[in-house]
Structure formats: C-alpha cells, structure tokens
Design an enzyme around this catalytic site. Sequence first.
Site, PDB file in Angstrom:
ATOM      1  CD  GLN A  57       0.227  10.034  13.742  1.00 32.04           C
ATOM      2  OE1 GLN A  57       0.960  10.913  13.290  1.00 32.04           O
ATOM      3  NE2 GLN A  57      -0.389   9.160  12.964  1.00 32.04           N
ATOM      4  CE  LYS A  89      -5.995   0.514   6.549  1.00 34.40           C
ATOM      5  NZ  LYS A  89      -5.077   1.199   7.431  1.00 34.40           N
ATOM      6  CB  SER A 135       2.054  -0.776   9.599  1.00 34.90           C
ATOM      7  OG  SER A 135       2.401  -0.004   8.479  1.00 34.90           O
ATOM      8  NE  ARG A 136      -2.439   0.736  14.791  1.00 39.62           N
ATOM      9  CZ  ARG A 136      -2.376   1.964  14.275  1.00 39.62           C
ATOM     10  NH1 ARG A 136      -2.654   2.154  13.003  1.00 39.62           N
ATOM     11  NH2 ARG A 136      -2.027   2.989  15.024  1.00 39.62           N
ATOM     12  N   GLY A 193       0.838  -1.209   0.000  1.00 37.50           N
ATOM     13  CA  GLY A 193       0.000   0.000   0.000  1.00 37.50           C
ATOM     14  C   GLY A 193       0.865   1.248   0.000  1.00 37.50           C
ATOM     15  CG  HIS A 194       3.334   2.194   3.387  1.00 37.65           C
ATOM     16  ND1 HIS A 194       3.363   1.072   4.191  1.00 37.65           N
ATOM     17  CD2 HIS A 194       2.761   3.160   4.135  1.00 37.65           C
ATOM     18  CE1 HIS A 194       2.843   1.360   5.367  1.00 37.65           C
ATOM     19  NE2 HIS A 194       2.463   2.615   5.366  1.00 37.65           N
TER      20      HIS A 194
HETATM   21  P1  AMP Z   1       0.910   4.839   7.777  1.00 41.27           P
HETATM   22  O1  AMP Z   1       2.322   4.384   7.664  1.00 41.27           O
HETATM   23  O2  AMP Z   1      -0.036   3.791   8.220  1.00 41.27           O
HETATM   24  O3  AMP Z   1       0.788   6.144   8.538  1.00 41.27           O
HETATM   25  O4  AMP Z   1       0.460   5.169   6.300  1.00 41.27           O
HETATM   26  C1  AMP Z   1       1.179   6.051   5.501  1.00 41.27           C
HETATM   27  C2  AMP Z   1       0.355   6.385   4.294  1.00 41.27           C
HETATM   28  O5  AMP Z   1       0.102   5.187   3.558  1.00 41.27           O
HETATM   29  C3  AMP Z   1      -1.007   6.989   4.667  1.00 41.27           C
HETATM   30  O6  AMP Z   1      -1.312   8.040   3.785  1.00 41.27           O
HETATM   31  C4  AMP Z   1      -1.932   5.814   4.486  1.00 41.27           C
HETATM   32  O7  AMP Z   1      -3.263   6.201   4.169  1.00 41.27           O
HETATM   33  C5  AMP Z   1      -1.293   5.077   3.331  1.00 41.27           C
HETATM   34  N1  AMP Z   1      -1.707   3.676   3.329  1.00 41.27           N
HETATM   35  C6  AMP Z   1      -1.665   2.807   4.365  1.00 41.27           C
HETATM   36  N2  AMP Z   1      -2.181   1.615   4.018  1.00 41.27           N
HETATM   37  C7  AMP Z   1      -2.572   1.738   2.729  1.00 41.27           C
HETATM   38  C8  AMP Z   1      -3.201   0.851   1.798  1.00 41.27           C
HETATM   39  N3  AMP Z   1      -3.542  -0.396   2.125  1.00 41.27           N
HETATM   40  N4  AMP Z   1      -3.454   1.310   0.555  1.00 41.27           N
HETATM   41  C9  AMP Z   1      -3.134   2.589   0.212  1.00 41.27           C
HETATM   42  N5  AMP Z   1      -2.539   3.463   1.041  1.00 41.27           N
HETATM   43  C10 AMP Z   1      -2.269   3.057   2.280  1.00 41.27           C
END
Ligand code: AMP
Length: 279
Positions: A61, A149, A186-187, A36-37
């Site tokens: 946060q 997401k 990530s979770r 996703g990232h």
């Molecule tokens: P995080 O590391 O969870 O803070 O996510 C970093 C970025 O990646 C944020 O903008 C999230 O919305 C995006 N993100 C996380 N998971 C996904 C996913 N499955 N598909 C698309 N973008 C994602």
Amino acid sequence: MEIFYEIKPLRAFLRGKRKNLSSIGLVPTMGALHQGHIELIKASRGQNDLTVCSIYVNPTQFNNAFDLEKYPRTLDSDKEKLEKAGCDVIFAPSNEEMYQTKSEIGFDVGEIGSVLEGEFRPGHFNGVAQVVCKLFNIIQPNRAYFGQKDFQQYKVIENLVDELQFDIQLTSVPIFRERSGLAMSSRNQRLNESEKANATVFYQSLLMASELVKKGEQFITVKNKVKQMCEATPNVKLEYIEWVDTKNLKPVQNVLDGSVLLIAGYVGDVRLIDNLLLE
Ligand code: AMP
C-alpha cells in the site's frame, strides 16, 4: 494477551476460542500505536468477547519507498499499550508470512479509490484492499474497526465488504486529536515540536473552511484562503483540500448535510491527512 507472528497458530487459537465466544473484533493497524488506535481497541472491547489487533506495515500500500522505509516501527511499546488497553490478541506477521506466494491477483477498488488520496498515492487503496482481504480471511472477525481519520479508506473497505459479501460489520471511530487539534497519526512521531505546531494548520484549515462554506462562501474562494494559510506556515505544503459527498466522494458545491472536507499535505517530508464531517 497472546502474540502471534504466524498465521497457522493464530488460526488454530481462534478456532478453539470461537466455540465459546459469540464475537471477535479486529482492529487492523500498522503499529506505532497512539491513543487514536487505542480508541479503536476500546470500541472493539465494548462490543466483542475477544479483540485482535493486527500490526503490519503492508508494503503493497506504499507507493513511496522513502515513506515505507521511514514508517515508525515500535513493536515493544505497542505491545505494552495493547496489554494496558485490554487487547486479547496481537497478530504481527512478517512480510514473508503475509506474502508467502507471489501475488497474481490484481486488486482494483475502482473509482472511489482513484480520487483524492488515490490520485496522489496511485495504487495505495489496491494495496489496502489486498491486505484487508487477507486479514479478514485469516482472522474471520465478526466486526472490524477503522478510524474516520482515513475517511476514504473506510469507504473503500465498505465497498469491499459489500461487493465480496464478507459477513463482517464495520465501525468507523471518530478522529482522536491532540489538544492542539492535530489528528493523532503514527507519522507525527517523525515531526519535531515546531513541525508539530505547524502541522495544526491542517485542522485549522478544516475549521476555517467549514465556517466559510456554512456561510455560503464559494468553495473556490475557500480553497484559495486555505492555500494562503498553508503557504504562510513554515515547512507546510498543501496537496489538496476538497469538499465531497460522504457517500460517493464526488465534489459538492453547496450541500452541507452528508458532506466532508478532506485535506492532505506535507510538513517537511512527512505526509499528513485530516478531515471534518459537515452537517
Ligand atoms: P494506521 O496504523 O495508521 O494504519 O491506522 C490504523 C487504524 O487506526 C486505521 O483505521 C486508522 O484510521 C485509525 N486511526 C489512525 N489515527 C487515528 C486517530 N487519530 N483517530 C482515530 N482513528 C485513527
């Protein structure tokens, strides 16, 4: 690929690059990277000469100390994935680097940050706004990429950019899912195989809810069906399912166009969110 842990050398590097580049794209993350990232990195690479990925688990946060402590941190494998994806720069600061002075400025993102996730994670979006402002100021990107997401987060950041007049173009990238339908997160790394299978109930719930509202079913009935479906799944606890207007996150009753279904809940002690746009 360059890696910076400190702000000053990153700024100097970007100042040098800016002279010969037409645009810089920023992908803010908390690391523990998945596909996703990487989709966000790809989107940035497609539109910019240089892509910066920030990796920072921002404590302000998190409203839950346990969640912050358990948040996966995998910098070495993140570096490999980003190198492979063609990312140009990683910014991975420490807490001391990001919060060098005591925070005196209060962030309040207003009503849009107080509903849904904001209700269950009080203060969460104020922390998000704080760190995103810092990152925008440090990196000064032309474009920034976020995932659908975190739908509400994107709305909050859109407001922030409008209100504080950042000259940054935002892009929302569609949700990348496992084959099972589970939204990558990530979770998810904290789930075992059977928990992962159970976690697909959130996406299944969104699909079922979307079918029902499209058929004209009352949303209160839809909510009850989703509750039952989640209750019947081991280890799953539904926090909310809501149907709202994408513009202002206010509940809608029957308008499909420009609306979104949002869901949140726990699998064991891992909190997950997901959503589905309707049209
Ligand atoms: P995080 O590391 O969870 O803070 O996510 C970093 C970025 O990646 C944020 O903008 C999230 O919305 C995006 N993100 C996380 N998971 C996904 C996913 N499955 N598909 C698309 N973008 C994602």
